[in-house]
Design an enzyme around this catalytic site. Structure first.
Site, PDB file in Angstrom:
ATOM      1  N   ASP A   1      40.718  77.688  30.284  1.00 46.30           N
ATOM      2  CA  ASP A   1      40.396  78.489  31.553  1.00 46.30           C
ATOM      3  C   ASP A   1      40.454  77.766  32.803  1.00 46.30           C
ATOM      4  O   ASP A   1      39.439  76.910  32.752  1.00 46.30           O
ATOM      5  CB  ASP A   1      39.103  79.264  30.986  1.00 46.30           C
ATOM      6  CG  ASP A   1      39.006  80.546  31.690  1.00 46.30           C
ATOM      7  OD1 ASP A   1      39.554  81.051  32.813  1.00 46.30           O
ATOM      8  OD2 ASP A   1      38.252  81.472  30.914  1.00 46.30           O
TER       9      ASP A   1
ATOM     10  N   HIS B   1      35.430  88.789  27.711  1.00 45.33           N
ATOM     11  CA  HIS B   1      34.081  88.244  27.928  1.00 45.33           C
ATOM     12  C   HIS B   1      33.284  89.210  29.168  1.00 45.33           C
ATOM     13  O   HIS B   1      32.209  88.998  29.331  1.00 45.33           O
ATOM     14  CB  HIS B   1      34.113  86.938  28.389  1.00 45.33           C
ATOM     15  CG  HIS B   1      34.909  86.379  29.649  1.00 45.33           C
ATOM     16  ND1 HIS B   1      36.106  86.451  29.620  1.00 45.33           N
ATOM     17  CD2 HIS B   1      34.403  85.917  30.698  1.00 45.33           C
ATOM     18  CE1 HIS B   1      36.321  86.133  30.667  1.00 45.33           C
ATOM     19  NE2 HIS B   1      35.530  85.939  31.588  1.00 45.33           N
ATOM     20  N   ASP B   2      34.137  89.820  29.879  1.00 48.45           N
ATOM     21  CA  ASP B   2      33.548  90.715  31.115  1.00 48.45           C
ATOM     22  C   ASP B   2      33.115  92.137  30.502  1.00 48.45           C
ATOM     23  O   ASP B   2      32.442  92.608  31.519  1.00 48.45           O
ATOM     24  CB  ASP B   2      34.444  90.680  32.180  1.00 48.45           C
ATOM     25  CG  ASP B   2      34.008  89.087  32.956  1.00 48.45           C
ATOM     26  OD1 ASP B   2      33.185  88.265  32.445  1.00 48.45           O
ATOM     27  OD2 ASP B   2      35.147  88.761  33.440  1.00 48.45           O
TER      28      ASP B   2
END
Length: 533
Positions: free
Chosen positions: A100, A330-331
Site C-alpha cells: 500500500d 478496510h473502509d
C-alpha cells in the site's frame, strides 16, 4: 500467436489488513511473520496475489496511513528481513505481493515534515502545502477534511496553515514540488527493486490541489449524517487535471521494472463516477493499470441497477483498459452486513464471474460480518471524531479456529473477535461442503481453470425481476451466469444457446438446469451454467 497477457488480468487479489490477519508473537497485533505462516492457506484458497495494507513505520494516528518512513517496516509488524522472507516465501508459492503506497500525505512525524515546519525558509518547506491565513485570520479556504473539520491546521511558530485532507497528523505532500516528486518515485523504486509486484495507491485522486486554492462550492444536496466533508463538493481539492501526470510518472517507474513476465501493477484508489474514474487509465501517457472500481460497493443490491452499472462501466472502459471489481475493503461495511449472509454467497459469485480482476477482502470468504465494537474499545480516528462512521467493525481479527483468540493470537486481540468465531472460522468452514469458504474456493478454482471466466468477454443477458444474468465467452466456450438477488424463487428464460446447459456451480446444493428453456432459481441462488465439453 496471441500476445501474452499480464499476470494480473487473470489474477484474484486478496487484501490483508495486517493488524488483523495473524499474530505470531502474542501481542494481539498481526504481523509479517504471521502472514508468512498463512501463505499456504492463501494458495489453498486459490488467490493469486496479496495486497497488504500499510506496514511502514507510523505513529498509528490513522493505523499506518500516516507514514513516518516510506522505506522501512514498523517494528509492530517486524523488520525488513521479515518482509524479505515473506516476499521470498510468497514468490516460491507462486503468489504475488502488493504493498500500500500512501503518497498524498505523510505523518507529521516524518523527518520531511519535521524539517518543513522549522521555518518558512526550510529546504523542505515546499515539500508540503503551506498557506497564509485568510484576511480574517482563519483557514485559507473552506475545504473540509475527510475526517471532519477544516482541512487546514494552524502552525503558530511559522504563522501559516498547512493542508491535511485527513487528520492534522497527516499533512499533505506537495506533488507540485519536483524534489518531493522525485523522492516519492524513488520510494516506488526502492520496493520494486526488492521484488514487490505492485502497489495499491491510496487516495490517488486527492494528490493534487488547485494551484489557486479557491473555496469549494457548497453541496446543495448535502444530507445531515452523511459526513461533514460532504457539506462541500470537492471540486478544487481533488481530481485535478495534473494528477494524471503523476499517475503517468508512477506508471513509467513500474514499467521500468517489468521484464520477463514480471509485470508490476499499479492499482489506484479512486472514488469517482465512472466517467471520471476511467480517465486514470491514461490518455497520451498510460496511467495506472487498474483504477479501483467501487461500483459493487456503491450500488443498491438491485438486479436492474447492477446490470446498468456493469454495462455502463464496460462501455466506458478505454481501448485496452482492463476492468476490476471489489465488494469490500478496510473502509466500507462488509458485504455480509450489507446484503445478508444468504446473498453474500450470490455476491461472491458475482464478484468472481464478472470480467476483470477481482479483489477479495480478508474474511469475506467466511461471510464475516461487521463486528459491533463495545463502548470504550473504538480506536478508529474517524469513529472518535464522527461517532457512527468508524471502520473498526470491518477490521477485526481473522477467525482461524474455535480456540481462545480464534487462532489469531495467544494474547489480547487489538479489536474484538467476531462473536460467532467458535462456529464462523476457517477450520470449521474448510470441513463443511456447504460453507461460504468452500463456495469461494470452488469459484476461485473454476475461474482459474476456465478462460471464459478469467479473461473472457462479458455480454449482458436480459434478466427478469430480481435476476441478474450475463454471458462469459472465450473462443467457442460460452457460460451463462444467472443470479437471483432475491429470497423468492424465480424463473428465467435462458437464451437458446444455453438451453441444454447444466449447472457447473451453484451457491446452493442440488442445482437443476433449464427445463424446456426455463431455468428455475431458488431464493438466494446463483448459478454458473455450461457444458461438459
Amino acid at each position: 500467436m496471441a500476445e501474452a497477457r499480464p499476470w494480473w488480468e487473470a489474477a484474484t487479489i486478496y487484501q490483508i489488513y495486517p493488524r488483523s490477519f495473524q499474530d505470531s508473537d502474542g501481542d494481539g497485533i498481526g504481523d509479517l511473520r504471521g502472514i508468512t505462516d498463512r501463505l499456504d492457506y492463501l494458495v489453498d484458497l486459490g488467490v493469486d496475489a496479496v495486497w497488504i495494507s500499510p506496514i511502514f513505520p507510523s505513529p498509528m494516528a490513522d493505523f499506518g496511513y500516516d507514514v513516518a518512513d516510506y522505506c522501512e517496516i514498523d517494528p509492530r509488524f517486524g523488520t525488513l528481513a521479515d518482509f524479505d522472507a515473506l516476499l521470498a516465501a510468497a514468490h516460491a508459492r507462486g503468489l504475488r505481493v502488493l504493498l500500500d503506497f500512501v503518497p498524498n500525505h505523510s505523518s507529521d512525524r516524518h523527518p520531511w515534515f519535521v524539517e518543513s515546519r522549522q521555518s518558512r525558509t526550510s529546504s523542505k518547506r515546499d515539500w508540503y502545502i503551506w498557506r497564509d491565513p485568510a484576511p480574517d485570520g482563519g483557514p485559507p479556504n473552506n475545504w473540509i477534511s475527510d475526517f471532519g473539520g477544516p482541512a487546514w491546521e494552524w502552525d503558530a511558530a511559522t504563522g501559516q496553515y498547512y493542508s491535511h485532507a485527513f487528520l492534522k497528523e497527516q499533512p499533505d505532500l506537495n506533488w507540485r514540488n519536483p524534489q518531493l516528486r522525485a523522492a516519492m518515485l524513488d520510494v516506488l523504486r526502492f520496493w520494486f527493486a526488492r521484488g514487490v509486484d505492485g502497489f495499491r495507491i491510496d487516495v490517488l485522486w486527492h494528490m493534487i490541489k488547485h494551484a489557486d486554492f479557491p473555496d469549494n462550492p457548497v453541496n446543495p444536496d448535502y444530507l445531515p449524517g452523511s459526513g461533514e466533508k460532504n457539506r462541500v463538493l470537492q471540486l478544487h481539492s481533488t481530481d485535478q487535471p495534473e494528477v494524471h501526470d503523476i499517475a503517468a510518472d508512477m506508471r513509467a517507474v513500474a514499467d521500468g521494472f517489468a521484464a520477463n513476465g514480471q509485470e508490476r501493477v499499479l492499482i489506484g484508489e479512486i472514488y469517482l463516477p465512472v466517467e471520471r474514474l476511467v480517465a486514470y487509465y491514461g490518455d497520451a501517457r498510460p496511467g495506472v493499470h487498474l483504477p479501483f472500481n467501487f461500483q459493487l460497493i456503491e450500488a443498491h443490491w438491485d438486479a436492474a441497477e447492477l446490470a446498468q452499472r456493469i454495462a455502463e462501466y464496460e462501455a466506458a472502459l478505454p481501448p485496452g483498459g482492463w476492468p476490476n471489481w471489489v465488494l469490500g475493503n478496510h473502509d466500507r461495511a462488509r458485504i455480509a452486513t450489507r446484503v445478508g449472509e444468504a446473498q453474500a454467497r450470490v455476491a461472491a459469485m458475482l464478484l468472481l464471474t464478472l470480467r476483470g480482476t477481482p479483489t477479495l477482502y480478508y474474511g469475506d470468504e467466511l461471510a464475516l460480518a461487521d463486528v459491533t465494537i463495545p463502548p470504550g474499545r473504538a480506536v478508529d480516528p474517524q469513529e472518535l471524531r464522527e461517532p457512527g462512521r468508524g471502520r473498526d467493525p470491518v477490521r477485526t481479527p481473522m477467525p482461524w479456529d474455535d480456540s481462545a483468540g480464534a487462532g489469531f493470537t495467544t494474547g489480547d486481540p487489538w479489536l474484538p473477535l467476531n462473536p460467532d468465531y467458535s462456529t464462523r472460522n476457517v477450520a470449521a468452514q474448510r470441513d463443511d461442503p456447504a460453507s461460504m469458504w468452500t463456495l469461494t474456493r470452488a469459484l476461485l478454482m473454476l475461474r482459474k481453470n476456465t478462460a471464459a471466466l478469467s479473461v473472457g468477454s462479458w455480454h449482458s443477458v436480459g434478466g427478469e425481476g430480481p435476476v441478474l444474468a450475463y454471458e462469459r465467452r472465450e473462443g467457442d466456450t460460452r457460460l451463462l451466469v444467472a443470479l437471483n438477488l432475491g429470497a423468492i424463487p424465480v424463473e428465467m428464460h435462458v437464451p437458446q444457446w444455453a438451453a441444454g446447459y447444466r449447472p457447473l456451480l451453484s451457491t446452493l446444493a442440488d442445482a437443476k438446469g433449464p427445463v424446456d428453456g426455463l431455468l428455475r432459481l431458488r431464493g438466494n441462488e446463483g448459478m454458473i451454467l455450461g457444458t461438459t465439453a
